[in-house]
Design an enzyme around this catalytic site. Structure first.
Site, PDB file in Angstrom:
ATOM      1  N   GLU A  60       0.802  -1.243   0.000  1.00  0.00           N
ATOM      2  CA  GLU A  60       0.000   0.000   0.000  1.00  0.00           C
ATOM      3  C   GLU A  60       0.826   1.280   0.000  1.00  0.00           C
ATOM      4  OE1 GLU A  60      -3.109   0.095   2.889  1.00  0.00           O
ATOM      5  OE2 GLU A  60      -4.026  -1.740   2.146  1.00  0.00           O
ATOM      6  N   GLU A  92      -5.456  -8.518   0.530  1.00  0.00           N
ATOM      7  CA  GLU A  92      -6.152  -8.190   1.783  1.00  0.00           C
ATOM      8  C   GLU A  92      -7.618  -7.911   1.492  1.00  0.00           C
ATOM      9  OE1 GLU A  92      -4.472  -5.076   4.293  1.00  0.00           O
ATOM     10  OE2 GLU A  92      -2.437  -5.773   3.844  1.00  0.00           O
TER      11      GLU A  92
HETATM   12  C1  BG6 Z   1      -4.682  -2.170   5.348  1.00  0.00           C
HETATM   13  C2  BG6 Z   1      -3.299  -2.420   5.866  1.00  0.00           C
HETATM   14  O1  BG6 Z   1      -4.707  -0.968   4.675  1.00  0.00           O
HETATM   15  O2  BG6 Z   1      -5.685  -2.000   6.275  1.00  0.00           O
HETATM   16  C3  BG6 Z   1      -3.268  -3.228   7.144  1.00  0.00           C
HETATM   17  O3  BG6 Z   1      -2.484  -3.029   4.887  1.00  0.00           O
HETATM   18  C4  BG6 Z   1      -4.272  -2.651   8.115  1.00  0.00           C
HETATM   19  O4  BG6 Z   1      -1.981  -3.208   7.662  1.00  0.00           O
HETATM   20  C5  BG6 Z   1      -5.680  -2.680   7.515  1.00  0.00           C
HETATM   21  O5  BG6 Z   1      -4.251  -3.333   9.317  1.00  0.00           O
HETATM   22  C6  BG6 Z   1      -6.690  -1.981   8.400  1.00  0.00           C
HETATM   23  O6  BG6 Z   1      -6.340  -0.614   8.507  1.00  0.00           O
HETATM   24  P1  BG6 Z   1      -6.533   0.277   9.784  1.00  0.00           P
HETATM   25  O7  BG6 Z   1      -5.866   1.579   9.462  1.00  0.00           O
HETATM   26  O8  BG6 Z   1      -7.990   0.441   9.985  1.00  0.00           O
HETATM   27  O9  BG6 Z   1      -5.858  -0.400  10.903  1.00  0.00           O
END
Ligand code: BG6
Length: 488
Positions: free
Chosen positions: A205, A394
């Site tokens: 990302e 993801e």
């Molecule tokens: C993704 C990331 O964007 O979102 C992860 O790659 C992250 O590392 C996940 O845990 C959730 O994001 P956030 O900012 O809500 O913790």
């Protein structure tokens, strides 16, 4: 009034079913026979489709002072008052560094065929560069050997945001040297691990660590640059990716595959008609001009450079060639979608649709529910960037999970989210778009960056006081999807 009537009726029907045996004049057998048959065709995924989960080093490992690991920018940031929820840090996180065997056991119970993890750069090079820490690889060696014994295929991310603090002290991603140093580290890791890891992702990302780290400052290193400064950081970030691709190809075993995991603005046609679909295709390029698009096209779009004018980054043609190095696959992190409509009056031919305040979201304010994004993101990217191999690296959501007194987590909203997104995943795979696997974020509740331990994304509940792991109901759901290799 109508609402009231229909709710009452619904309640009556439920009551009838629950108390069926007691209904006068209705034999029990008749009710059993009346159970609906499942008539819809099983919606299966192709054989060999990979089912995985994903984590990242700083979010799960803990053990920040062990075996010679150097500090990263996330250690510094999370220990700075006011930067994370309740001052939470990743000092212990899921203690995965010591509990990786138990966690791989959870993966085996689920039936996972693959697992995406990231390497903490400062375990290998405590100062980011220079002398290699001999103990640095030990943890990953142990973890990988256990994973392979469990017949789970590893996918490795080289940079999931935990830049060694020593490099930040020299300018971090504001310095071109960081891009070069990243490539050196990537080459060393690929050389060491490519006997067991076939798939490497350079970075995770770009947009998040550039924009959240250097524009809004809500992530480490917490800077707020102007437009010109930010454009240059974005350029060094994609350059770092390109140099790392070259280094991995130079040092890894033959057959190693290289890609990156990105979260492009997932341009999604607001209505599925030809004009809005064409608008979404245009938006996918332009909205991601500084990240995925420049990587796949090897050039910044004219509209991007024109928009930035004097704030455009400095770059050379040689750098652009490196940035555009051919890749074997793209990893897509898809949580939400950005709706796009056709707009002939705009020079780019589209407009982003502003979300009405009533748009539904999960427990994180940013996580708007848009399952169609999991159809359109792979579909559009495969078309415009001519991709042959895509992974959903993801997908998942936060939920206000509650552990019941008898030790269960009934995360029905997460199941709702997953079911809807996976339906769209099945739709795109069925059309022959080359999505080869899916990684659920996340295996475990973990340190969610600025949200600390407040927002839980795991399908396994973690009690952060005792480190006890409890699979949630969604874990049972995912297990069933994997068992059937199809939708439930
Ligand atoms: C993704 C990331 O964007 O979102 C992860 O790659 C992250 O590392 C996940 O845990 C959730 O994001 P956030 O900012 O809500 O913790």
């Amino acid at each position: 009034m109508t609402k009231w009537i229909s709710r009452r009726k619904f309640g009556q029907l439920l009551g009838a079913a629950a108390g069926a045996a007691a209904l006068p004049g209705v034999p029990k057998a008749a009710i059993v026979q009346a159970e609906p048959e499942i008539t819809s065709a099983p919606r299966r995924f192709p054989e060999g489709f990979l089912w995985g989960s994903a984590t990242a080093s700083y979010q799960v490992e803990g053990a920040v002072h062990e075996d010679g690991r150097g500090p990263s920018i996330w250690d510094t940031f999370s220990h700075t008052p006011g930067k994370t929820h309740d001052g939470d840090t990743g000092d212990v996180a899921d203690d995965h560094y010591h509990r990786y065997k138990e966690d791989i056991g959870l993966m085996s119970d689920l039936g996972l065929t693959t697992y995406r993890f990231s390497i903490a750069w400062s375990r290998i090079f405590p100062e980011g560069v220079g002398t290699r820490n001999p103990k640095g690889f030990d943890f990953y060696d142990r973890m990988l050997d256990t994973l392979l014994e469990a017949k789970i295929t590893p996918y490795c991310t080289l940079y999931h945001w935990d830049l060694p603090q020593a490099l930040q002290d020299k300018g971090g991603w504001q310095s071109r040297d960081t891009a070069k140093t990243f490539a050196d580290y990537a080459g060393v890791v690929a050389e060491h691990l490519s006997d067991r890891v076939r798939y490497f992702m350079t970075v995770n990302e770009l947009r998040t660590y550039v924009n959240a780290g250097y524009e809004s400052g809500v992530h480490a290193p917490g800077l707020m640059l102007d437009r010109k400064g930010l454009a240059q950081v974005a350029h060094y970030a994609v350059l770092g990716h390109g140099l790392a691709v070259e280094a991995i190809r130079a040092h890894a075993k033959p057959g190693t595959k290289v890609g990156f995991a990105d979260n492009p603005q997932a341009a999604t046609p607001v209505i599925e008609t030809p004009e809005h679909i064409a608008a979404a295709e245009r938006a996918m390029r332009e909205e991601n001009a500084m990240y995925s698009n420049v990587i796949f096209e090897g050039r910044y779009t004219d509209a991007y450079l024109k928009k930035l004018g004097p704030d455009a980054p400095h770059f050379t043609q040689e750098e652009m060639k490196t940035i555009g190095s051919p890749l074997d696959f793209l990893g897509l992190n898809v949580y939400t979608g950005d709706f796009v409509r056709a707009d002939e009056s705009s020079p780019v031919g589209y407009a982003m649709v502003k979300r009405p305040a009533s748009s539904p979201h999960m427990y994180s304010d940013w996580l708007f529910v848009a399952p169609e994004a999991l159809y359109w993101a792979p579909k559009i990217t495969a078309k415009i960037w001519k991709l042959k191999e895509i992974y959903i690296t993801e997908n998942g959501c936060s939920s206000a999970d509650v552990l019941t007194q008898d030790g269960h987590v009934y995360d029905s909203d997460r199941i709702m989210y997953l079911r809807n997104y996976m339906t769209q995943l099945h739709r795109v795979v069925s059309e022959g778009v080359p999505v080869k696997g899916y990684f659920l974020w996340s295996l475990l509740d973990n340190f969610e960056w600025a949200d600390g331990y407040l927002k839980r994304f795991g399908i396994t509940y973690v009690d952060f006081k005792t480190q006890k792991r409890t699979p949630k109901l969604s874990s049972g759901y995912y297990k069933e999807v994997i068992r059937r290799n199809g939708l439930v």
